[in-house]
Design an enzyme around this catalytic site. Structure first.
Site, PDB file in Angstrom:
ATOM      1  N   LYS A  78      38.559 -55.762  32.631  1.00 35.43           N
ATOM      2  CA  LYS A  78      38.712 -55.907  31.177  1.00 35.43           C
ATOM      3  C   LYS A  78      38.018 -57.182  30.684  1.00 35.43           C
ATOM      4  O   LYS A  78      37.256 -57.146  29.727  1.00 35.43           O
ATOM      5  CB  LYS A  78      40.205 -55.975  30.785  1.00 35.43           C
ATOM      6  CG  LYS A  78      41.027 -54.787  31.215  1.00 35.43           C
ATOM      7  CD  LYS A  78      42.483 -54.915  30.780  1.00 35.43           C
ATOM      8  CE  LYS A  78      43.238 -56.083  31.397  1.00 35.43           C
ATOM      9  NZ  LYS A  78      43.432 -56.010  32.837  1.00 35.43           N
ATOM     10  N   ARG A 138      50.252 -55.315  25.490  1.00 37.45           N
ATOM     11  CA  ARG A 138      50.644 -55.061  26.877  1.00 37.45           C
ATOM     12  C   ARG A 138      51.877 -54.169  26.968  1.00 37.45           C
ATOM     13  O   ARG A 138      52.313 -53.836  28.047  1.00 37.45           O
ATOM     14  CB  ARG A 138      51.054 -56.375  27.487  1.00 37.45           C
ATOM     15  CG  ARG A 138      50.193 -57.190  28.368  1.00 37.45           C
ATOM     16  CD  ARG A 138      49.375 -56.562  29.389  1.00 37.45           C
ATOM     17  NE  ARG A 138      49.267 -57.384  30.552  1.00 37.45           N
ATOM     18  CZ  ARG A 138      48.372 -58.357  30.721  1.00 37.45           C
ATOM     19  NH1 ARG A 138      47.479 -58.603  29.813  1.00 37.45           N
ATOM     20  NH2 ARG A 138      48.375 -59.065  31.826  1.00 37.45           N
ATOM     21  N   ARG A 159      38.251 -62.825  43.377  1.00 33.07           N
ATOM     22  CA  ARG A 159      37.898 -63.363  42.057  1.00 33.07           C
ATOM     23  C   ARG A 159      37.975 -64.896  42.017  1.00 33.07           C
ATOM     24  O   ARG A 159      38.873 -65.509  42.589  1.00 33.07           O
ATOM     25  CB  ARG A 159      38.846 -62.806  41.000  1.00 33.07           C
ATOM     26  CG  ARG A 159      38.655 -63.495  39.651  1.00 33.07           C
ATOM     27  CD  ARG A 159      39.286 -62.781  38.526  1.00 33.07           C
ATOM     28  NE  ARG A 159      40.725 -62.662  38.663  1.00 33.07           N
ATOM     29  CZ  ARG A 159      41.473 -61.977  37.815  1.00 33.07           C
ATOM     30  NH1 ARG A 159      40.921 -61.362  36.797  1.00 33.07           N
ATOM     31  NH2 ARG A 159      42.764 -61.898  37.994  1.00 33.07           N
ATOM     32  N   ARG A 167      42.718 -67.968  40.785  1.00 35.23           N
ATOM     33  CA  ARG A 167      43.954 -67.970  39.995  1.00 35.23           C
ATOM     34  C   ARG A 167      45.158 -67.933  40.909  1.00 35.23           C
ATOM     35  O   ARG A 167      45.180 -67.166  41.871  1.00 35.23           O
ATOM     36  CB  ARG A 167      43.973 -66.730  39.066  1.00 35.23           C
ATOM     37  CG  ARG A 167      43.297 -67.002  37.737  1.00 35.23           C
ATOM     38  CD  ARG A 167      43.120 -65.787  36.895  1.00 35.23           C
ATOM     39  NE  ARG A 167      44.283 -64.927  36.757  1.00 35.23           N
ATOM     40  CZ  ARG A 167      44.324 -63.847  35.972  1.00 35.23           C
ATOM     41  NH1 ARG A 167      43.258 -63.511  35.251  1.00 35.23           N
ATOM     42  NH2 ARG A 167      45.390 -63.099  35.897  1.00 35.23           N
ATOM     43  N   ARG A 227      52.227 -57.640  39.494  1.00 32.08           N
ATOM     44  CA  ARG A 227      51.496 -57.371  38.239  1.00 32.08           C
ATOM     45  C   ARG A 227      51.196 -55.890  38.087  1.00 32.08           C
ATOM     46  O   ARG A 227      51.250 -55.347  36.990  1.00 32.08           O
ATOM     47  CB  ARG A 227      50.215 -58.205  38.186  1.00 32.08           C
ATOM     48  CG  ARG A 227      50.491 -59.663  37.818  1.00 32.08           C
ATOM     49  CD  ARG A 227      49.420 -60.593  38.286  1.00 32.08           C
ATOM     50  NE  ARG A 227      48.122 -60.315  37.735  1.00 32.08           N
ATOM     51  CZ  ARG A 227      46.964 -60.642  38.341  1.00 32.08           C
ATOM     52  NH1 ARG A 227      46.982 -61.247  39.511  1.00 32.08           N
ATOM     53  NH2 ARG A 227      45.824 -60.364  37.762  1.00 32.08           N
TER      54      ARG A 227
HETATM   55  P1  AP5 Z   1      38.244 -59.151  35.513  1.00 29.13           P
HETATM   56  O1  AP5 Z   1      37.229 -58.806  34.480  1.00 29.13           O
HETATM   57  O2  AP5 Z   1      38.688 -60.568  35.611  1.00 29.13           O
HETATM   58  O3  AP5 Z   1      39.500 -58.147  35.431  1.00 29.13           O
HETATM   59  P2  AP5 Z   1      40.684 -58.018  34.364  1.00 29.13           P
HETATM   60  O4  AP5 Z   1      40.885 -56.571  34.114  1.00 29.13           O
HETATM   61  O5  AP5 Z   1      40.399 -58.890  33.175  1.00 29.13           O
HETATM   62  O6  AP5 Z   1      41.877 -58.538  35.247  1.00 29.13           O
HETATM   63  P3  AP5 Z   1      43.029 -59.643  35.004  1.00 29.13           P
HETATM   64  O7  AP5 Z   1      43.630 -59.907  36.359  1.00 29.13           O
HETATM   65  O8  AP5 Z   1      42.518 -60.839  34.253  1.00 29.13           O
HETATM   66  O9  AP5 Z   1      44.026 -58.864  34.158  1.00 29.13           O
HETATM   67  P4  AP5 Z   1      45.490 -59.157  34.053  1.00 29.13           P
HETATM   68  O10 AP5 Z   1      45.790 -58.168  32.995  1.00 29.13           O
HETATM   69  O11 AP5 Z   1      46.322 -59.077  35.265  1.00 29.13           O
HETATM   70  O12 AP5 Z   1      45.565 -60.722  33.729  1.00 29.13           O
HETATM   71  P5  AP5 Z   1      45.670 -61.551  32.365  1.00 29.13           P
HETATM   72  O13 AP5 Z   1      44.843 -62.746  32.500  1.00 29.13           O
HETATM   73  O14 AP5 Z   1      45.484 -60.677  31.177  1.00 29.13           O
HETATM   74  O15 AP5 Z   1      37.652 -58.659  36.939  1.00 29.13           O
HETATM   75  C1  AP5 Z   1      38.381 -58.873  38.132  1.00 29.13           C
HETATM   76  C2  AP5 Z   1      37.406 -59.248  39.261  1.00 29.13           C
HETATM   77  O16 AP5 Z   1      36.570 -58.126  39.559  1.00 29.13           O
HETATM   78  C3  AP5 Z   1      36.448 -60.391  38.934  1.00 29.13           C
HETATM   79  O17 AP5 Z   1      36.215 -61.134  40.099  1.00 29.13           O
HETATM   80  C4  AP5 Z   1      35.155 -59.686  38.487  1.00 29.13           C
HETATM   81  O18 AP5 Z   1      34.004 -60.473  38.744  1.00 29.13           O
HETATM   82  C5  AP5 Z   1      35.194 -58.441  39.360  1.00 29.13           C
HETATM   83  N1  AP5 Z   1      34.607 -57.256  38.728  1.00 29.13           N
HETATM   84  C6  AP5 Z   1      34.750 -56.856  37.432  1.00 29.13           C
HETATM   85  N2  AP5 Z   1      34.120 -55.680  37.236  1.00 29.13           N
HETATM   86  C7  AP5 Z   1      33.582 -55.326  38.443  1.00 29.13           C
HETATM   87  C8  AP5 Z   1      32.806 -54.210  38.878  1.00 29.13           C
HETATM   88  N3  AP5 Z   1      32.461 -53.209  38.062  1.00 29.13           N
HETATM   89  N4  AP5 Z   1      32.443 -54.174  40.184  1.00 29.13           N
HETATM   90  C9  AP5 Z   1      32.777 -55.145  41.033  1.00 29.13           C
HETATM   91  N5  AP5 Z   1      33.502 -56.236  40.685  1.00 29.13           N
HETATM   92  C10 AP5 Z   1      33.897 -56.328  39.392  1.00 29.13           C
HETATM   93  O19 AP5 Z   1      47.246 -61.943  32.378  1.00 29.13           O
HETATM   94  C11 AP5 Z   1      47.753 -62.883  33.289  1.00 29.13           C
HETATM   95  C12 AP5 Z   1      49.217 -63.165  32.955  1.00 29.13           C
HETATM   96  O20 AP5 Z   1      49.331 -63.721  31.623  1.00 29.13           O
HETATM   97  C13 AP5 Z   1      50.131 -61.930  32.930  1.00 29.13           C
HETATM   98  O21 AP5 Z   1      50.611 -61.597  34.235  1.00 29.13           O
HETATM   99  C14 AP5 Z   1      51.246 -62.408  31.987  1.00 29.13           C
HETATM  100  O22 AP5 Z   1      52.157 -63.262  32.645  1.00 29.13           O
HETATM  101  C15 AP5 Z   1      50.489 -63.219  30.946  1.00 29.13           C
HETATM  102  N6  AP5 Z   1      50.036 -62.368  29.821  1.00 29.13           N
HETATM  103  C16 AP5 Z   1      48.740 -62.095  29.466  1.00 29.13           C
HETATM  104  N7  AP5 Z   1      48.699 -61.283  28.394  1.00 29.13           N
HETATM  105  C17 AP5 Z   1      49.994 -61.035  28.051  1.00 29.13           C
HETATM  106  C18 AP5 Z   1      50.580 -60.253  27.028  1.00 29.13           C
HETATM  107  N8  AP5 Z   1      49.840 -59.554  26.121  1.00 29.13           N
HETATM  108  N9  AP5 Z   1      51.940 -60.223  26.964  1.00 29.13           N
HETATM  109  C19 AP5 Z   1      52.705 -60.913  27.839  1.00 29.13           C
HETATM  110  N10 AP5 Z   1      52.198 -61.671  28.849  1.00 29.13           N
HETATM  111  C20 AP5 Z   1      50.842 -61.735  28.940  1.00 29.13           C
END
Ligand code: AP5
Length: 218
Positions: A13, A88, A127, A160, A171
């Site tokens: 994402k 979310r 990552r 991270r 997660r």
């Molecule tokens: P990446 O693009 O970083 O993936 P992502 O889908 O953004 O994954 P996240 O882990 O960031 O999502 P998340 O939802 O768990 O975490 P968030 O930060 O939102 O890609 C992942 C890896 O793959 C990278 O290394 C990239 O280079 C690689 N990659 C990408 N595409 C690829 C491809 N096609 N081929 C190969 N490799 C590829 O949330 C973290 C925490 O914050 C949550 O657990 C929660 O505690 C809090 N939080 C965040 N938002 C909320 C909310 N709305 N409400 C409540 N709590 C929240």
């Protein structure tokens, strides 16, 4: 234009949302990045979010919604936003709909990036992200040009703390229980675009643009 990126942790994402925002000149709002930035800066918001992020569970809705609505009120958001990691759950989705409705606006499309669990684990365990601008890298799939440094801003790259096997499992559990129901929520109103998230970053990016163009011009 208002676009949401939906998908499991590690689906790509953040990677794809940043590209779409840049290409379409929209503001990229990533709630995970906003929480991590607040944590780096040691603000009250960051300290409140810390324990939730460490445990791999969602932060409180009120805190998250308040943070997003505040960011949305800035003038640069007038032309549109790419939401990443928000909403979310149903409470957040309804709060976003209401906030947009109050301005005679609505979500246009929701891009659901679908990736197998095996691939998610590979992506998350390799990552690295930039401490300053939050750009994601991968040790083998998309390494930085200079090891340990962000290509975009020169910031330090780090793993991270919630990218451990234990936290990733939590997660994913939270994702299936709380976020996955949004797939139906947006499908029922005809806004969902499902994209195969397998393959390289460029391949997935091309599928996303084809899906967006097809839906906007059809
Ligand atoms: P990446 O693009 O970083 O993936 P992502 O889908 O953004 O994954 P996240 O882990 O960031 O999502 P998340 O939802 O768990 O975490 P968030 O930060 O939102 O890609 C992942 C890896 O793959 C990278 O290394 C990239 O280079 C690689 N990659 C990408 N595409 C690829 C491809 N096609 N081929 C190969 N490799 C590829 O949330 C973290 C925490 O914050 C949550 O657990 C929660 O505690 C809090 N939080 C965040 N938002 C909320 C909310 N709305 N409400 C409540 N709590 C929240």
């Amino acid at each position: 234009m208002y676009i949401i990126f939906l998908g499991a942790p590690g689906a790509g994402k953040g990677t794809q949302a940043a590209n779409v925002a840049r290409e379409l000149r929209l503001v990229h709002i990533a709630t995970g990045d906003l929480f991590r930035q607040a944590l780096e800066q040691g603000t009250e918001l960051g300290l409140k979010a810390k324990s939730y992020m460490e445990k791999g569970v969602l932060g409180p809705d009120e805190l998250t919604i308040g943070m997003v609505l505040e960011r949305m009120s800035a003038p640069d958001c007038e032309l549109g936003i790419v939401f990443d990691g928000f909403p979310r759950n149903l409470v957040q989705a309804e709060a976003l709909d209401k906030a947009l409705q109050e301005q005679d606006k609505a979500i246009d499309k929701v891009l659901y990036i679908k990736v197998s669990e095996e691939e998610l684990l590979k992506r998350l365990s390799g990552r690295l992200i930039c401490r300053q601008c939050q750009t994601p890298y991968h040790i083998t799939n998309s390494p930085p040009r200079v090891w340990g440094k962000c290509d975009k801003c020169g910031g330090e790259l780090y793993q991270r703390p919630d990218d451990t096997v234990e936290s990733i499992r939590k997660r994913l559990e939270v994702y299936y229980a709380e976020t996955a129901p949004l797939i139906d929520y947006y499908a029922q109103v005809g806004k969902l675009l499902e994209v195969d998230g397998g393959g390289s970053v460029d391949e997935v990016g091309r599928r996303i643009f084809v899906a967006l163009q097809g839906s906007v011009y059809s």
